[in-house]
Design an enzyme around this catalytic site. Structure first.
Site: not given
Ligand SMILES: [Zn+2]
Length: 342
Positions: A124, A161, A163, A248
């Protein structure tokens, strides 16, 4: 495959607070699993800090200065979700350097696959902004280093991931040297990565965003990766395959809301081994991103390392649901005009 790893107790010095999900115990669980199941079977690639020059290829000098200043305070909040301690800047510097050293060890053929068990995570992190528990963008720094130092022209980055890796996505959005493929939940942080965002300028067609459904099973995910990666690897011919390995999307993860198990991660790794028999014979680079259930994290990584260190097993027959086959058709339709995914 000869498998190298980065592990270092100094990554545990990055403290985020007792109740923060991105906790040093995550690495503790992984290191325990490594000692239990892979003792003497992996090559330890020592971690050393990245150079300032390597980090400046991705992050702005003012941002780097801001990160260095955090050493003067016990606690700094870089973003509402990203608290750090005085030692964190060093762990971040070391995490980026561990990834750079991993590239060196792959390029020197010391190993054919490498996994960086580091924190803080990176996908990120933007050139001038920390967010989502990330400080420096480890994958982006290592990919840029591979381009600069080894004249690599084609890097495939897979980000599984849950996200969206908005940092890697934005940094290479106009760059055909990095083909970014992300599967993520659009309804979760950072709420980016729409399916029709495909890159821009020279990099148009070199970003593949695949928003997945929460109901997807292991079968759906392995099928999806198989259908997308098979033509994509044949068309793009990557010289290096990098994985932003967050866990995740595992059913037991306290943050993600998906239903996958460790079988997805082992399954996609097996798939990559099957698809790798190209003249380029691309090495594999993995680095730890998210994943907040310690047991799920350790088990998922165990399946990957078992695939990497073992022989090539056949791919099992897959029976995907209609939502997965529809999604694959949709992604292919959007990317058909670019000719890479045909
Ligand atoms: Zn994540």
């Amino acid at each position: 495959m000869k498998v190298g790893i980065a592990r270092d107790e100094r990554f545990l010095e990055h403290k985020t607070g007792h109740y923060h999900p991105e906790h040093p115990k995550r690495l503790d669980a992984i290191y325990r699993m490594l000692d239990q199941h892979f003792k003497d079977r992996l090559i330890l690639v020592p971690s050393s800090p990245a150079t300032l020059e390597q980090i400046e290829r991705i992050h702005s000098p003012s941002y780097i200065k801001r990160i260095l200043k955090t050493a003067e305070q016990r606690i700094t909040s870089l973003a509402p979700d990203t608290p750090i301690s005085a030692e964190s800047y060093y762990a971040a510097w070391l995490a980026a350097g561990a990834c750079v050293n991993g590239i060196d060890s792959l390029m020197a053929n010391t190993c054919d696959a490498f996994f960086a068990f580091v924190r803080p995570p990176g996908h990120h992190a933007l050139p001038d902004k920390a967010s989502g528990f990330c400080i420096f963008n480890n994958v982006a720094i290592a990919a840029q280093y591979a381009i600069d130092r080894y004249a690599i022209e084609r890097i495939l980055v897979i980000d599984w991931d849950i996200h969206h890796g908005n940092g890697i996505h934005d940094i290479f959005y106009d760059n055909p040297k990095v083909l970014y493929v992300s599967t993520h939940d659009l309804m979760m942080y950072p709420y980016t990565g729409e399916i029709d965002q495909t890159g821009k300028d020279e990099g148009d067609g070199y970003t593949v965003n695949i928003p997945i459904l929460r109901e997807f099973t292991d079968n759906d995910m392995i099928y999806l990766y198989q259908e997308i990666l098979r033509p994509l690897i044949a068309g793009y011919r990557p010289q290096l395959i990098m994985v932003a390995a967050g866990f995740d999307a595992h059913a037991n993860d306290p943050i993600g809301r998906s239903r996958l198990t460790e079988a997805t991660y082992g399954g996609v790794t097996r798939l990559l081994k099957h698809l790798r028999s190209l003249p380029e014979n691309p090495p594999f680079f993995y680095t730890l991103e998210g994943g907040y259930d310690q047991r799920a994290l350790a088990e998922s990584i165990k399946t990957i390392l078992t695939e990497l260190t073992g022989g090539l097993s056949p791919m099992p027959p897959l029976s995907p649901g209609p939502a997965a086959t529809d999604l694959v058709a949709q992604v292919k339709k959007i990317h058909l005009p670019y000719g890479i995914l045909s």
